[in-house]
Structures are given as structure tokens and as C-alpha cells.
Design an enzyme around this catalytic site. Structure first.
Site, PDB file in Angstrom:
ATOM      1  N   ASP A 114       0.889  -1.321  -0.037  1.00  0.00           N
ATOM      2  CA  ASP A 114      -0.107   0.009  -0.054  1.00  0.00           C
ATOM      3  C   ASP A 114       0.861   1.329  -0.070  1.00  0.00           C
ATOM      4  OD1 ASP A 114      -2.225  -1.684   0.262  1.00  0.00           O
ATOM      5  OD2 ASP A 114      -2.976  -0.942   2.090  1.00  0.00           O
ATOM      6  N   HIS A 152      -6.125   3.302  -4.036  1.00  0.00           N
ATOM      7  CA  HIS A 152      -6.108   3.364  -2.499  1.00  0.00           C
ATOM      8  C   HIS A 152      -6.417   4.768  -2.326  1.00  0.00           C
ATOM      9  CE1 HIS A 152      -5.065   2.014   1.533  1.00  0.00           C
ATOM     10  NE2 HIS A 152      -3.866   2.649   1.736  1.00  0.00           N
ATOM     11  N   HIS A 185      -4.943   9.523   0.536  1.00  0.00           N
ATOM     12  CA  HIS A 185      -5.011   8.490   1.752  1.00  0.00           C
ATOM     13  C   HIS A 185      -5.559   9.096   2.978  1.00  0.00           C
ATOM     14  CE1 HIS A 185      -3.453   5.663   4.937  1.00  0.00           C
ATOM     15  NE2 HIS A 185      -3.172   4.917   3.753  1.00  0.00           N
ATOM     16  N   HIS A 211       3.629  -2.310   3.381  1.00  0.00           N
ATOM     17  CA  HIS A 211       3.647  -1.050   2.724  1.00  0.00           C
ATOM     18  C   HIS A 211       5.298  -0.845   1.671  1.00  0.00           C
ATOM     19  CE1 HIS A 211       0.719  -0.968   5.629  1.00  0.00           C
ATOM     20  NE2 HIS A 211       0.370   0.229   5.161  1.00  0.00           N
TER      21      HIS A 211
END
Length: 275
Positions: A95, A146, A150, A240
Site C-alpha cells: 500500500d 487506494h 490517503h 507497505h
């Protein structure tokens, strides 16, 4: 596109009712499906203008081979947590990227073992690193949405959530070569609007089964242990490749990936079938 459409309709009208019916029959199912345009998100303006039609008006026709269409995406009430597959299948996901400091090393490791993974990218990061999305496409990885910046979606309006999703879809489509078919909410904070809007944009919500918590920088050995302890058929691993110092995540992947393969796990990506 409008000029081409007018020409087709004009020819049909001149040819009479029978010819008109034939033209409309040939174009059946390709009429544009308008989606309400989203208002710009508050805050600083976007770095560059976005194509206004990509996710709001579908073209009547095109001059190249048509893309495979997917079945209508269901509106779910909770995200998918695991994947199905034959035998000991697992999915690795990353991510917040792409980040030029860490993502290339992750891609190199995956390539060395011929493993594909999923990358849930943030639009503002992807916009600055489109070459990395192109490499992901070349290597057979799946790129998911995503959001743009964020944010915590549960604190945003429906209009703002749509903007976050649409802007990222634009960048992924341009740099990766096709729109994202998967979506992951930042922080794993889902709400009804996120599920509905994601489905409208043709995306399935995917969460995770094993959280490495690598963003806390717990140490390479700890990250490796969490992946290996949680390994099981259908597991989705969350790591990540951006959002901070991800050197531990890079080193951990180099350690646990060959061990998983030696243990008989098949690391792959989920596929959605065209209708």
C-alpha cells in the site's frame, strides 16, 4: 466522437427506417452512460488537468479493439478478506506507493522469484511515478485504487470520496494501461459510500488477512515472523512500499518470499473475469 455519431445518425436517417434500425442495432449496448461529475476537492488545486470524460462519459465507439467488459460489480457491505485458489495460494499486497526509494527494490525481488503481487497506489504518489506503474503492468502485477491522498474516508462527504477515487482511477488508467478493478480504503476504514462508489467505478473492495504492521518499523525479523506465522491458503498479506522508511519491508520480503515458495505456497494475484 460526437462528429462520428452525427455522421452515423445522418446516414441512417437518409437510408430510411429500415436502415436506421440496422444502425441502431449495430450500436446496441454502446451508448454513453453518463455519471455525475464530481466537484473538485477542497484544498490546493490538482497538479494537472484531468481528462473530463474518462470516468464520467463512456465513448460511443472507438478506433481500436474494445476492452473486455466486466460483469456489474456488486455493492458489498464488507470488504473481501481472502482469496480463493487452488492449493496453498496467497496474495502479497503493498500500500501507499509507489515510492522510488523502495518500490523498485520490491519489484526487483518479485521479479527474481517470478512472483506477482498487488499494489494499492495513492494517486498523488502514482502521478509522480508513472514509470513505476508502467513497470508493474509489464511485470504482470495488479494495481488497485487506494484513493488520491490517503484520507480517512469515514470523515469525508460522498462527493469528496468520489473525487479521491476518480482522480486515482484517471492516473492508473493512463500510466498502467487499464483502470483499477480493486479498491482498498485507507486505514481499513470503510463506509457505505465507499462500497457504493467503488462498485460504480467497477472496483471490488479488498482488505487483508495478515497485517505485518510494517509501518511501525518493528524490525525486519518481526515482519518476517508475522508473514510466516500467518501464512495459510487464501491469505492476503498487507505490507507497505511508501509512507515512511520502508527499508525493513524491503529486507523482509527478500527473506520470507523464498521461504514461502519453498514451503509450497503459490504467490499470485486475484483475477476478475470479463462478462
Amino acid at each position: 466522437m460526437l462528429t462520428r455519431r452525427r455522421a452515423l445518425l445522418a446516414d441512417a436517417a437518409a437510408a430510411g427506417a429500415a436502415s436506421t434500425a440496422g444502425v441502431l442495432g449495430a450500436l446496441d449496448g454502446t451508448d454513453p452512460v453518463p455519471v455525475p461529475a464530481a466537484a473538485p476537492a477542497p484544498g490546493p488545486p490538482a497538479r494537472r488537468a484531468l481528462r473530463p470524460s474518462a470516468y464520467r462519459l463512456q465513448p460511443l465507439t472507438g478506433y481500436g479493439p474494445p476492452r473486455a467488459s466486466l460483469a456489474r460489480t456488486p455493492v458489498r457491505r464488507e470488504p473481501l478478506l481472502s482469496v480463493s485458489g487452488r492449493g496453498r495460494t496467497m496474495v502479497l499486497t503493498f500500500d501507499d506507493g509507489p515510492d522510488p526509494r523502495y518500490t523498485p527494490d520490491i519489484l526487483d525481488t518479485l521479479a527474481a522469484y517470478e512472483v506477482r503481487a498487488m499494489f494499492f497506489v495513492c494517486g498523488e504518489m502514482a502521478d509522480d511515478n508513472r514509470d513505476l506503474l508502467a513497470r508493474m503492468a509489464d511485470d504482470g502485477h495488479v494495481v488497485g485504487n487506494h484513493t488520491w491522498s490517503h484520507p480517512l474516508l469515514t470523515g469525508l462527504s460522498r462527493r469528496r470520496i468520489r473525487t479521491e477515487m476518480e482522480r486515482t482511477c484517471e492516473v492508473v488508467d493512463a500510466a498502467y494501461g487499464e483502470p483499477p478493478r480493486w479498491f482498498r480504503a485507507p486505514y481499513g476504514a470503510w463506509n457505505r459510500a465507499a462500497f457504493q462508489l467503488g462498485a460504480e467505478l467497477g472496483m471490488e473492495p479488498l482488505a487483508w488477512t495478515v497485517d505485518t504492521l510494517d509501518w511501525t518499523a518493528p524490525g525486519t525479523r518481526t515482519i518476517v515472523g508475522r508473514v510466516e506465522d500467518g501464512a495459510a491458503p487464501g491469505v492476503v498479506v498487507l505490507s507497505h512500499d511508501a509512507g515512511g522508511d520502508r527499508s525493513q519491508s524491503v529486507r523482509a520480503l527478500r527473506s520470507y518470499l523464498p521461504r514461502l515458495l519453498d514451503s509450497g505456497y503459490h504467490l499470485t494475484v486475484p483475477r476478475r473475469q470479463p462478462a
